[in-house]
Structure formats: structure tokens, C-alpha cells
Design a protein around this motif. Structure first.
Motif, PDB file in Angstrom:
ATOM      1  N   ILE A 210      62.132   2.945  61.762  1.00  0.00           N
ATOM      2  CA  ILE A 210      61.604   1.744  61.109  1.00  0.00           C
ATOM      3  C   ILE A 210      62.529   1.292  59.985  1.00  0.00           C
ATOM      4  CG2 ILE A 210      59.699   0.843  59.705  1.00  0.00           C
ATOM      5  CD1 ILE A 210      57.865   2.814  61.226  1.00  0.00           C
ATOM      6  N   ARG A 211      62.971   2.230  59.184  1.00  0.00           N
ATOM      7  CA  ARG A 211      63.874   1.913  58.077  1.00  0.00           C
ATOM      8  C   ARG A 211      65.169   1.281  58.587  1.00  0.00           C
ATOM      9  NH1 ARG A 211      67.085   6.727  55.759  1.00  0.00           N
ATOM     10  NH2 ARG A 211      68.040   6.238  57.765  1.00  0.00           N
ATOM     11  N   ASP A 212      65.771   1.893  59.616  1.00  0.00           N
ATOM     12  CA  ASP A 212      67.022   1.376  60.160  1.00  0.00           C
ATOM     13  C   ASP A 212      66.820  -0.008  60.776  1.00  0.00           C
ATOM     14  OD1 ASP A 212      68.175   3.738  59.362  1.00  0.00           O
ATOM     15  OD2 ASP A 212      68.180   4.633  61.369  1.00  0.00           O
ATOM     16  N   PHE A 213      65.680  -0.203  61.434  1.00  0.00           N
ATOM     17  CA  PHE A 213      65.365  -1.514  62.032  1.00  0.00           C
ATOM     18  C   PHE A 213      65.276  -2.582  60.951  1.00  0.00           C
ATOM     19  CE2 PHE A 213      61.903  -4.536  62.811  1.00  0.00           C
ATOM     20  CZ  PHE A 213      62.397  -5.219  63.907  1.00  0.00           C
ATOM     21  N   LEU A 214      64.603  -2.276  59.853  1.00  0.00           N
ATOM     22  CA  LEU A 214      64.428  -3.257  58.780  1.00  0.00           C
ATOM     23  C   LEU A 214      65.751  -3.550  58.073  1.00  0.00           C
ATOM     24  CD1 LEU A 214      61.054  -2.005  57.251  1.00  0.00           C
ATOM     25  CD2 LEU A 214      61.411  -4.000  58.711  1.00  0.00           C
ATOM     26  N   ILE A 215      66.529  -2.510  57.820  1.00  0.00           N
ATOM     27  CA  ILE A 215      67.819  -2.707  57.145  1.00  0.00           C
ATOM     28  C   ILE A 215      68.746  -3.584  57.989  1.00  0.00           C
ATOM     29  CG2 ILE A 215      69.935  -1.539  56.402  1.00  0.00           C
ATOM     30  CD1 ILE A 215      68.194   0.797  55.485  1.00  0.00           C
TER      31      ILE A 215
END
Length: 302
Positions: A210-215
Motif C-alpha cells: 500500500i505504501r509503495d502504491f501510494l508513493i
């Protein structure tokens, strides 16, 4: 003596008679009386009382580990005694906390308990504290046999087994005074310009995704990475700082001043049972019963 030890541990952990009283649901006066009796029996001071709180003396600091051990041993002795009294009945110790409630398991168990009288359940409370939870994960099978909750701690997977029971929807939690608090669903684009707290002290692969997707796809969101485990302090800090927090639908009622709103993120976090790597034969049978019941509930294998 058992009540005095429980009170002593709470006073040591909170550093306050009043806070210990709140935890134990007794008066501050009762806490002080119990500590006076304990110190009289010990024959030496265990606590330093100051205007800024209560601190352990050197003797108290030496005694606290033994006090915790005696309390745990006492609880385990009670379980062994009850097991002996109930002949072949096996008591499964289920850990529970605010962020890891055991209701899902209890609901499943209530559906089959009458068909399996050889098993019983004992509820064991533990604290959602980021400092102590790592030890809780690593020692599943000592204080309790099973823990129920989301699979957030990939870092300690080598210390326990998992039985997936379902998945939780990802949500966003905001203060009741936040501009997004009235929305029925929060989309990722609604968070542009906002600070988003992403808690991942357990090195959870889903949270990483999720973090990588948002970044990568939504750099307009100001990411605040929190390298600790979810605990109540994280909820408090996000509310106080008006920071949006990535959370789970299961935690909708954790903080009264936060509103938990579904997100449009296409991610889900599995939840289920965490249990020892080498369960006893009885516990293995109990897990198998829960697995079978869950398959019937979902209509598909897990």
C-alpha cells in the motif's frame, strides 16, 4: 498476596497510584494500602513516592521480574488445577486485547462448543503496547495458546503458525473535526495535501504494498511512516495532530474521537489465528475444529 502483586506490577508499569487504580478498577486509597502491606511484609521499601509519581527502589526493581513471574505462574497453576479437576477436558487459553479481540473465534466456537465438550476456553488479556507486543508475538504458546487478529507482524512469522479466517477492509481514520469526517468513503485523491500515517512496525507485506502504491501513484499525499506497531498511542497521536491514519474496519470503535471511513484502496489484510509452531495434540485438534467450522461458514476452503 496475589492481589498485592498485581497491584505492584501496575504501579511499577504506570508510575502512578491513580493510574494503577484506573487499570485495576479500585480506588487510589486501596492501591496505597496494598502497597503499604506489601512493603511491610517485604521488610524494605519497594517504591519511592514523590510529587512527580512513583518510582521503584533498587529493591523494587530487583523484585518486579519475580513478581511478574509469580503472577504468570499462579495463572498457569490455576489452569493446570482446573484441567486436573475436569479430567480429560482441555482448556485453550485465548489471548485478547483492544486491537486483537477474540470475538471472531468465540463466535465460531459457540457454534460447535456443545459438540466438543472435551474443550473449554479461558480468556487471557494482554496489552496493545508497541514496546511489549514483539515479545507477545514471539512467545505465543506461553501465556496463552492462541491469539486472534490481523496478520500485521511478518517480522515474527518464524515464531508462530497462522490459520487464516478472513480478511479486513482497509480504511482511513480521521478526527471527528477533520474536513473528511463526514464522507461515506474516502478516495485516495481526497488525501491530496493531507498527512497520512502508515504504521508498519511489523514489516507487514500488505502495508508495504500500500505504501509503495501510494508513493508511486499519489505523491501528492504527504506520507508519514511510523516504524512501530499499532497501539492505542498511535491512535491518540493521530487524533491530536489531525493526521489521517491507515487503519482497519475492525478498529472502527477503538478511539471515540476518530471516525473510521472505508477507502477505495483495492487491498485487504488477512486475519485469523496465531498459534505455536509446535502445538500440543489437543490444541492441534482444537485448531482443526475451528478450521472446519470456518470452511462451513465461508463455503470455501481456507
Amino acid at each position: 498476596m496475589n492481589e498485592q502483586l498485581k497491584t505492584f506490577v501496575q504501579v511499577a508499569e504506570t508510575g502512578s497510584f491513580s493510574k494503577a487504580a484506573e487499570k485495576l478498577f479500585i480506588s487510589s486509597t486501596a492501591v496505597m494500602k496494598q502497597m503499604n502491606v506489601l512493603e511491610k511484609q517485604a521488610g524494605i521499601p519497594l517504591l519511592n513516592r514523590t510529587n512527580h509519581g512513583v518510582r521503584l527502589t533498587e529493591a523494587g526493581a530487583a523484585f518486579i521480574k519475580d513478581a511478574k513471574f509469580m503472577l504468570q505462574y499462579y495463572q498457569e497453576s490455576l489452569i493446570r488445577m482446573r484441567q486436573a479437576a475436569q479430567a480429560n477436558r482441555y482448556i485453550v487459553r485465548v489471548g485478547t486485547s483492544m486491537l486483537n479481540p477474540c470475538k471472531v473465534l468465540i463466535d465460531l466456537w459457540n457454534g460447535i462448543s456443545s459438540l466438543s465438550p472435551q474443550f473449554g476456553i479461558s480468556i487471557v488479556h494482554f496489552e496493545d503496547d508497541a514496546h511489549t507486543l514483539p515479545a507477545t508475538y514471539r512467545t505465543i504458546g506461553q501465556s496463552f495458546d492462541i491469539m486472534v487478529g490481523p496478520f500485521l507482524a511478518d517480522r515474527w512469522k518464524a515464531h508462530y503458525r497462522m490459520l487464516e479466517l478472513g480478511s479486513y477492509r482497509l480504511c482511513f481514520a480521521v478526527s471527528r473535526h477533520h474536513r473528511l469526517a463526514s464522507k461515506k468513503t474516502i478516495s485516495v485523491t481526497d488525501l491530496y495535501g493531507e498527512r497520512l500515517a502508515v504504521v508498519n512496525g511489523g514489516n507487514c507485506s500488505v502495508i508495504h504494498e500500500i505504501r509503495d502504491f501510494l508513493i508511486k501513484n499519489h505523491p501528492q499525499i504527504r506520507m508519514k511512516e511510523v516504524p512501530r506497531l499499532y497501539d492505542l498511542d498511535v491512535f491518540n497521536r493521530c487524533e491530536e495532530s489531525n493526521t489521517v491514519m491507515l487503519t482497519l474496519e475492525a478498529w472502527a470503535d477503538i478511539h471515540p474521537s476518530l471516525v473510521t471511513i472505508p477507502s477505495d484502496l483495492d487491498f485487504a489484510l488477512p486475519y485469523g489465528l496465531l498459534y505455536p509452531l509446535h502445538p500440543s495434540e489437543e490444541l492441534h485438534q482444537f485448531i482443526a475444529l475451528i478450521q472446519e467450522m470456518n470452511v462451513d461458514r465461508l463455503g470455501e476452503p481456507k
